[in-house]
Scaffold this motif. Structure first.
Motif, PDB file in Angstrom:
ATOM      1  N   GLU A   5      -6.357   7.992   3.640  1.00 22.09           N
ATOM      2  CA  GLU A   5      -5.144   8.412   2.947  1.00 22.09           C
ATOM      3  C   GLU A   5      -4.636   7.339   1.990  1.00 22.09           C
ATOM      4  OE1 GLU A   5      -2.289   9.992   5.729  1.00 22.09           O
ATOM      5  OE2 GLU A   5      -3.743  11.389   6.549  1.00 22.09           O
ATOM      6  N   CYS A   6      -5.405   6.257   1.812  1.00 19.60           N
ATOM      7  CA  CYS A   6      -5.052   5.211   0.854  1.00 19.60           C
ATOM      8  C   CYS A   6      -5.516   5.585  -0.545  1.00 19.60           C
ATOM      9  CB  CYS A   6      -5.710   3.877   1.230  1.00 19.60           C
ATOM     10  SG  CYS A   6      -5.399   3.320   2.908  1.00 19.60           S
ATOM     11  N   VAL A   7      -6.412   6.562  -0.652  1.00 15.80           N
ATOM     12  CA  VAL A   7      -6.981   6.972  -1.933  1.00 15.80           C
ATOM     13  C   VAL A   7      -5.863   7.403  -2.879  1.00 15.80           C
ATOM     14  CG1 VAL A   7      -8.470   8.669  -3.058  1.00 15.80           C
ATOM     15  CG2 VAL A   7      -9.154   7.658  -0.895  1.00 15.80           C
ATOM     16  N   GLY A   8      -5.922   6.910  -4.085  1.00 14.38           N
ATOM     17  CA  GLY A   8      -4.933   7.281  -5.089  1.00 14.38           C
ATOM     18  C   GLY A   8      -3.673   6.442  -5.047  1.00 14.38           C
ATOM     19  N   ASP A   9      -3.554   5.560  -4.079  1.00 12.36           N
ATOM     20  CA  ASP A   9      -2.386   4.686  -3.986  1.00 12.36           C
ATOM     21  C   ASP A   9      -2.734   3.359  -4.638  1.00 12.36           C
ATOM     22  OD1 ASP A   9      -0.206   3.147  -3.363  1.00 12.36           O
ATOM     23  OD2 ASP A   9      -0.204   3.630  -1.228  1.00 12.36           O
ATOM     24  N   ASN A  10      -2.109   3.066  -5.775  1.00  8.15           N
ATOM     25  CA  ASN A  10      -2.426   1.840  -6.515  1.00  8.15           C
ATOM     26  C   ASN A  10      -1.847   0.587  -5.873  1.00  8.15           C
ATOM     27  OD1 ASN A  10      -3.903   3.188  -8.488  1.00  8.15           O
ATOM     28  ND2 ASN A  10      -2.048   3.682  -9.638  1.00  8.15           N
ATOM     29  N   THR A  11      -1.020   0.740  -4.843  1.00  7.16           N
ATOM     30  CA  THR A  11      -0.414  -0.431  -4.209  1.00  7.16           C
ATOM     31  C   THR A  11      -1.113  -0.830  -2.923  1.00  7.16           C
ATOM     32  OG1 THR A  11       1.168   0.908  -2.973  1.00  7.16           O
ATOM     33  CG2 THR A  11       1.849   0.155  -5.161  1.00  7.16           C
ATOM     34  N   ALA A  12      -2.052  -0.017  -2.464  1.00 15.11           N
ATOM     35  CA  ALA A  12      -2.718  -0.297  -1.189  1.00 15.11           C
ATOM     36  C   ALA A  12      -4.225  -0.199  -1.349  1.00 15.11           C
ATOM     37  CB  ALA A  12      -2.246   0.675  -0.115  1.00 15.11           C
ATOM     38  N   ARG A  13      -4.925  -0.886  -0.455  1.00 13.56           N
ATOM     39  CA  ARG A  13      -6.383  -0.771  -0.401  1.00 13.56           C
ATOM     40  C   ARG A  13      -6.766  -0.430   1.036  1.00 13.56           C
ATOM     41  NH1 ARG A  13      -5.566  -6.246  -0.637  1.00 13.56           N
ATOM     42  NH2 ARG A  13      -6.345  -7.418   1.133  1.00 13.56           N
ATOM     43  N   CYS A  14      -7.884   0.222   1.175  1.00 14.86           N
ATOM     44  CA  CYS A  14      -8.354   0.653   2.478  1.00 14.86           C
ATOM     45  C   CYS A  14      -9.150  -0.463   3.144  1.00 14.86           C
ATOM     46  CB  CYS A  14      -9.241   1.885   2.307  1.00 14.86           C
ATOM     47  SG  CYS A  14      -9.836   2.589   3.854  1.00 14.86           S
ATOM     48  N   ALA A  15      -8.899  -0.678   4.429  1.00 11.78           N
ATOM     49  CA  ALA A  15      -9.651  -1.646   5.241  1.00 11.78           C
ATOM     50  C   ALA A  15     -10.200  -0.901   6.452  1.00 11.78           C
ATOM     51  CB  ALA A  15      -8.756  -2.796   5.673  1.00 11.78           C
ATOM     52  N   ASP A  16     -11.531  -0.837   6.554  1.00 10.37           N
ATOM     53  CA  ASP A  16     -12.157  -0.133   7.664  1.00 10.37           C
ATOM     54  C   ASP A  16     -11.934  -0.903   8.961  1.00 10.37           C
ATOM     55  OD1 ASP A  16     -13.765   2.036   8.659  1.00 10.37           O
ATOM     56  OD2 ASP A  16     -15.338   0.555   8.988  1.00 10.37           O
ATOM     57  N   THR A  17     -11.632  -0.180  10.033  1.00 11.99           N
ATOM     58  CA  THR A  17     -11.498  -0.765  11.370  1.00 11.99           C
ATOM     59  C   THR A  17     -12.394   0.039  12.312  1.00 11.99           C
ATOM     60  OG1 THR A  17      -9.640   0.658  11.976  1.00 11.99           O
ATOM     61  CG2 THR A  17      -9.092  -1.461  10.959  1.00 11.99           C
ATOM     62  N   GLU A  18     -12.565  -0.420  13.507  1.00 11.85           N
ATOM     63  CA  GLU A  18     -13.404   0.267  14.489  1.00 11.85           C
ATOM     64  C   GLU A  18     -12.769   1.607  14.846  1.00 11.85           C
ATOM     65  OE1 GLU A  18     -16.783   0.772  16.672  1.00 11.85           O
ATOM     66  OE2 GLU A  18     -16.372  -0.904  15.343  1.00 11.85           O
ATOM     67  N   GLY A  19     -13.396   2.695  14.411  1.00  9.80           N
ATOM     68  CA  GLY A  19     -12.921   4.038  14.730  1.00  9.80           C
ATOM     69  C   GLY A  19     -11.804   4.550  13.848  1.00  9.80           C
ATOM     70  N   SER A  20     -11.394   3.776  12.856  1.00 10.98           N
ATOM     71  CA  SER A  20     -10.285   4.200  12.016  1.00 10.98           C
ATOM     72  C   SER A  20     -10.281   3.391  10.725  1.00 10.98           C
ATOM     73  CB  SER A  20      -8.965   4.032  12.774  1.00 10.98           C
ATOM     74  OG  SER A  20      -7.914   4.643  12.053  1.00 10.98           O
ATOM     75  N   TYR A  21      -9.117   3.247  10.132  1.00  9.85           N
ATOM     76  CA  TYR A  21      -8.922   2.434   8.946  1.00  9.85           C
ATOM     77  C   TYR A  21      -7.444   2.074   8.849  1.00  9.85           C
ATOM     78  CZ  TYR A  21      -6.803   6.530   6.829  1.00  9.85           C
ATOM     79  OH  TYR A  21      -5.971   7.597   6.575  1.00  9.85           O
ATOM     80  N   GLU A  22      -7.133   1.124   7.989  1.00  8.05           N
ATOM     81  CA  GLU A  22      -5.750   0.741   7.715  1.00  8.05           C
ATOM     82  C   GLU A  22      -5.566   0.631   6.216  1.00  8.05           C
ATOM     83  OE1 GLU A  22      -5.090  -2.941   9.788  1.00  8.05           O
ATOM     84  OE2 GLU A  22      -5.008  -1.967  11.738  1.00  8.05           O
ATOM     85  N   CYS A  23      -4.393   0.977   5.756  1.00 10.60           N
ATOM     86  CA  CYS A  23      -4.039   0.754   4.352  1.00 10.60           C
ATOM     87  C   CYS A  23      -3.311  -0.597   4.295  1.00 10.60           C
ATOM     88  CB  CYS A  23      -3.132   1.864   3.836  1.00 10.60           C
ATOM     89  SG  CYS A  23      -3.894   3.491   3.803  1.00 10.60           S
ATOM     90  N   GLU A  24      -3.853  -1.505   3.509  1.00 14.14           N
ATOM     91  CA  GLU A  24      -3.266  -2.832   3.376  1.00 14.14           C
ATOM     92  C   GLU A  24      -2.658  -2.958   1.989  1.00 14.14           C
ATOM     93  OE1 GLU A  24      -6.525  -5.484   4.117  1.00 14.14           O
ATOM     94  OE2 GLU A  24      -6.350  -5.265   6.296  1.00 14.14           O
ATOM     95  N   CYS A  25      -1.532  -3.644   1.912  1.00 11.87           N
ATOM     96  CA  CYS A  25      -0.888  -3.883   0.629  1.00 11.87           C
ATOM     97  C   CYS A  25      -1.760  -4.806  -0.215  1.00 11.87           C
ATOM     98  CB  CYS A  25       0.481  -4.533   0.819  1.00 11.87           C
ATOM     99  SG  CYS A  25       1.677  -3.449   1.604  1.00 11.87           S
ATOM    100  N   LYS A  26      -1.878  -4.465  -1.492  1.00 11.68           N
ATOM    101  CA  LYS A  26      -2.589  -5.338  -2.414  1.00 11.68           C
ATOM    102  C   LYS A  26      -1.700  -6.529  -2.727  1.00 11.68           C
ATOM    103  CE  LYS A  26      -5.344  -1.795  -4.719  1.00 11.68           C
ATOM    104  NZ  LYS A  26      -5.618  -1.118  -5.990  1.00 11.68           N
ATOM    105  N   SER A  27      -2.306  -7.675  -2.956  1.00 11.03           N
ATOM    106  CA  SER A  27      -1.497  -8.858  -3.279  1.00 11.03           C
ATOM    107  C   SER A  27      -0.888  -8.707  -4.669  1.00 11.03           C
ATOM    108  CB  SER A  27      -2.354 -10.127  -3.213  1.00 11.03           C
ATOM    109  OG  SER A  27      -3.418 -10.032  -4.131  1.00 11.03           O
ATOM    110  N   GLY A  28       0.312  -9.274  -4.793  1.00 15.04           N
ATOM    111  CA  GLY A  28       0.944  -9.239  -6.110  1.00 15.04           C
ATOM    112  C   GLY A  28       2.185  -8.474  -6.182  1.00 15.04           C
TER     113      GLY A  28
END
Length: 110
Positions: A87-110
């Motif tokens: 669900e991070c797709v299309g969000d210019n302020t976050a990037r996707c980080a894969d985790t075991e069995g899931s993922y997290e949206c992390e804030c981009k620096s800046g």
């Protein structure tokens, strides 16, 4: 305790859903499969998965994978970021980080 965790997940995700996404439907299906597996265990209906399910439930001699896993014995982590199913797709302020069995949206620096 597996059954109490399942009860909490049922209350939270099945009876009172907060989202109608594809992942929510998949989670509901997985909860129903887990309930059937618990029912089978309680009433002595044996299901045997060989090899044993790593991240899933065995029912009718088949592994049904938990959300975020695939493979014959649910041993492979799905990389939602690489498949762009997050669900991070299309969000210019976050990037996707894969985790075991899931993922997290992390804030981009800046």
């Amino acid at each position: 305790n597996r059954s109490s965790d399942l009860g909490t997940r049922l209350k939270r995700n099945f009876f009172f859903p907060t989202s109608l996404s594809i992942l929510a439907f998949k989670e509901k299906a997985m909860l129903l499969i887990q309930l059937l597996a618990i029912f089978a265990t309680v009433y002595g209906i044996n299901a045997v998965c060989d090899p044993e399910c790593v991240h899933g439930s065995c029912f009718g001699n088949n592994c049904f994978c938990d959300s975020g896993y695939v493979g014959g014995s649910c041993q492979l982590n799905v990389n939602e970021c690489a498949e762009e199913t997050d669900e991070c797709v299309g969000d210019n302020t976050a990037r996707c980080a894969d985790t075991e069995g899931s993922y997290e949206c992390e804030c981009k620096s800046g």
